[in-house]
Design a protein around this motif. Structure first.
Motif, PDB file in Angstrom:
ATOM      1  N   GLU A  75       0.833  -1.211   0.000  1.00 29.31           N
ATOM      2  CA  GLU A  75       0.000   0.000   0.000  1.00 29.31           C
ATOM      3  C   GLU A  75       0.863   1.255   0.000  1.00 29.31           C
ATOM      4  OE1 GLU A  75      -3.635  -2.017   2.633  1.00 29.31           O
ATOM      5  OE2 GLU A  75      -2.204  -0.627   3.539  1.00 29.31           O
ATOM      6  N   TRP A  78       3.334   1.316  -3.363  1.00 32.75           N
ATOM      7  CA  TRP A  78       2.642   1.671  -4.592  1.00 32.75           C
ATOM      8  C   TRP A  78       2.584   3.182  -4.789  1.00 32.75           C
ATOM      9  CZ3 TRP A  78       1.956  -0.332  -8.975  1.00 32.75           C
ATOM     10  CH2 TRP A  78       0.982   0.153  -9.870  1.00 32.75           C
ATOM     11  N   GLN A  79       2.540   3.934  -3.693  1.00 31.17           N
ATOM     12  CA  GLN A  79       2.525   5.388  -3.806  1.00 31.17           C
ATOM     13  C   GLN A  79       3.803   5.910  -4.451  1.00 31.17           C
ATOM     14  OE1 GLN A  79      -0.388   6.918  -3.157  1.00 31.17           O
ATOM     15  NE2 GLN A  79      -0.997   4.795  -2.726  1.00 31.17           N
ATOM     16  N   LYS A  82       3.944   3.713  -8.497  1.00 33.79           N
ATOM     17  CA  LYS A  82       2.934   4.053  -9.499  1.00 33.79           C
ATOM     18  C   LYS A  82       3.339   5.276 -10.306  1.00 33.79           C
ATOM     19  CE  LYS A  82      -0.034   7.029  -6.646  1.00 33.79           C
ATOM     20  NZ  LYS A  82      -1.387   7.204  -6.043  1.00 33.79           N
ATOM     21  N   LEU A 153       1.446  -6.768  -3.772  1.00 37.73           N
ATOM     22  CA  LEU A 153       1.115  -5.839  -4.855  1.00 37.73           C
ATOM     23  C   LEU A 153       0.159  -6.508  -5.834  1.00 37.73           C
ATOM     24  CD1 LEU A 153       4.442  -3.967  -5.784  1.00 37.73           C
ATOM     25  CD2 LEU A 153       2.338  -2.956  -4.911  1.00 37.73           C
ATOM     26  N   GLU A 156      -3.804  -6.994  -5.318  1.00 29.80           N
ATOM     27  CA  GLU A 156      -4.384  -5.954  -4.466  1.00 29.80           C
ATOM     28  C   GLU A 156      -4.225  -4.595  -5.142  1.00 29.80           C
ATOM     29  OE1 GLU A 156      -3.927  -6.078  -0.296  1.00 29.80           O
ATOM     30  OE2 GLU A 156      -4.092  -8.253  -0.184  1.00 29.80           O
ATOM     31  N   THR A 157      -3.044  -3.998  -5.065  1.00 29.27           N
ATOM     32  CA  THR A 157      -2.870  -2.712  -5.735  1.00 29.27           C
ATOM     33  C   THR A 157      -2.702  -2.877  -7.245  1.00 29.27           C
ATOM     34  OG1 THR A 157      -0.526  -2.837  -5.143  1.00 29.27           O
ATOM     35  CG2 THR A 157      -1.923  -1.498  -3.750  1.00 29.27           C
ATOM     36  N   THR A 159      -4.179  -5.100 -10.184  1.00 23.92           N
ATOM     37  CA  THR A 159      -5.258  -6.048 -10.436  1.00 23.92           C
ATOM     38  C   THR A 159      -4.807  -7.171 -11.368  1.00 23.92           C
ATOM     39  OG1 THR A 159      -6.070  -4.704 -12.284  1.00 23.92           O
ATOM     40  CG2 THR A 159      -7.031  -4.286 -10.115  1.00 23.92           C
TER      41      THR A 159
END
Length: 394
Positions: A75, A78-79, A82, A153, A156-157, A159
């Protein structure tokens, strides 16, 4: 020539020999089977020798890093990641260039000197780039993520699509690059006399590497394990310099386990009688003969998730590879003549779909649903459907 090019050449040669015959379907199941059989047989033999379903287990680095709290590090990671998905932009190329410069300098030093040490002096080789990496602002977020116990990952973050080939992993350059950023930070802190901060930076490197090694993606696993290996070696040598024998021994144990596992994984590479290199997990998926071994790997709860994900993907793509070859060969999709997915393959995916690992279960369920849909279609319809889902953007 890779295996894709090799099969295309086979198709083209057959086409040349049959050019005088009208309405000949060149993309048959027999041609594919004949081409793939050599690799499948080699893959079966090597997989049985390696005994992947029982010999490969997760490497636990928790003994040499800081205490971690409950939560999914993905979580937080990913910030950061991404924002780096398009690695072709000038900004991303500049960042990756810095990361590669540091990695190449370190690699060159090790190649030039036997038993080379990872010391603060190494940073002097590329001090400007190393300083920039150590001061990257996103390291603060990665440090927060490293303090969590697990990382997920994929599923969850990120798909899981109906076409497993469409899953886009984090760039290996970034996984290893951020690992090296923490290594640079640790060496620079040590050079400045701040041994506590140096130790924490190296432990963060290992924690982040282990997180990626836990994820349900083969490339995340491989590059995460590479970071764990270099991180544990660096930490071991740090403790050697600081005289902490107990911690040095603990880091040495993790380093040896990581090295042993990567050595085993590198043995997944094989060469067929035509001297074409391939990964045996890919090879096992081409024909049903390899499905039982893939299933045993994918269903094993002790095998690292990334390797299991590779096995699930091969159960899926090993079949759909036929239609990829039709498209790559430039032949009309309606000319294909392949058998539908077998019940054996579908039953294997159904077995893995009950896995306690949610990402792997979802991958298997999606793969099964896609192949079941293809099973009810004609060969030409399957080829068209495969092209459609291959072009879907995720």
């Amino acid at each position: 020539m890779n295996k894709i090019s090799k099969i295309i050449v086979v198709f083209l040669l057959v086409s040349m020999m049959a050019c005088q015959k009208a309405n000949v379907n060149l993309l048959t199941e027999e041609i594919f089977a004949a081409t793939a059989k050599k690799q499948v047989e080699i893959a079966k033999q090597k997989a049985a020798t390696l005994n992947l379903a029982t010999n490969l287990k997760n490497v636990d680095a928790s003994s040499i890093i800081f205490p971690q709290e409950e939560g999914n590090a993905g979580e937080i990671y990913w910030q950061v990641f991404k924002n780096h998905l398009n690695t072709r932009t000038p900004e991303e190329q500049a960042l990756i260039g810095q990361m590669r410069a540091v990695a190449e300098a370190f690699d060159s030093e090790f190649k030039a000197e036997e038993n080379a040490k990872i010391t603060p002096q190494l940073v002097e080789l590329v001090k400007a780039e190393a300083q920039k990496l150590a001061e990257l602002p996103e390291l603060a977020e990665l440090e927060k993520g490293a303090k969590r116990k697990t990382m997920r990952l994929i599923g969850e973050t990120i798909t899981i699509p109906e076409n497993l080939r469409s899953i886009k992993p984090i760039s290996p350059d970034l996984i290893r690059g951020y690992g090296n950023a923490f290594l640079c930070k640790g060496l620079l802190k040590e050079a400045a006399g701040d041994k506590v901060a140096a130790e924490t930076a190296l432990q963060t490197m290992i924690a982040m590497g282990q997180h990626f090694a836990q994820d349900a993606n083969y490339f995340h696993y491989l590059n995460g394990m590479a970071v764990v290996l270099s991180g544990s070696l660096s930490l071991k040598q740090f403790y050697e310099r600081t005289g902490n024998k107990e911690k040095q021994a603990a880091a040495d144990k993790v380093e040896k386990e990581a090295n042993e596992q990567l050595t085993q994984v590198y043995q997944l590479g094989a060469v067929d009688p035509d001297r074409q290199a391939f990964n045996i997990l890919d090879g096992l998926g081409f024909l049903d003969d390899g499905v039982p071994l893939l299933t045993s790997i994918a269903a094993s709860e002790t095998v690292p998730a990334g390797l299991r994900a590779k096995a699930v993907e091969s159960l899926f793509t090993g079949y759909t590879f036929r239609y990829l070859m039709a498209i790559r060969a430039g032949k009309p999709l309606e000319s294909t003549e392949y058998a539908p997915p077998s019940d054996t393959r579908l039953q294997s995916l159904n077995q893995v779909a009950s896995s306690s690992n949610k990402a792997l279960a979802q991958m298997a369920s999606n793969a099964k649903a896609t192949l079941e849909k293809m099973k009810g279609q004609t060969s030409a319809e399957r080829a068209k459907y495969w092209k459609e889902i291959s072009e879907t953007k995720n």
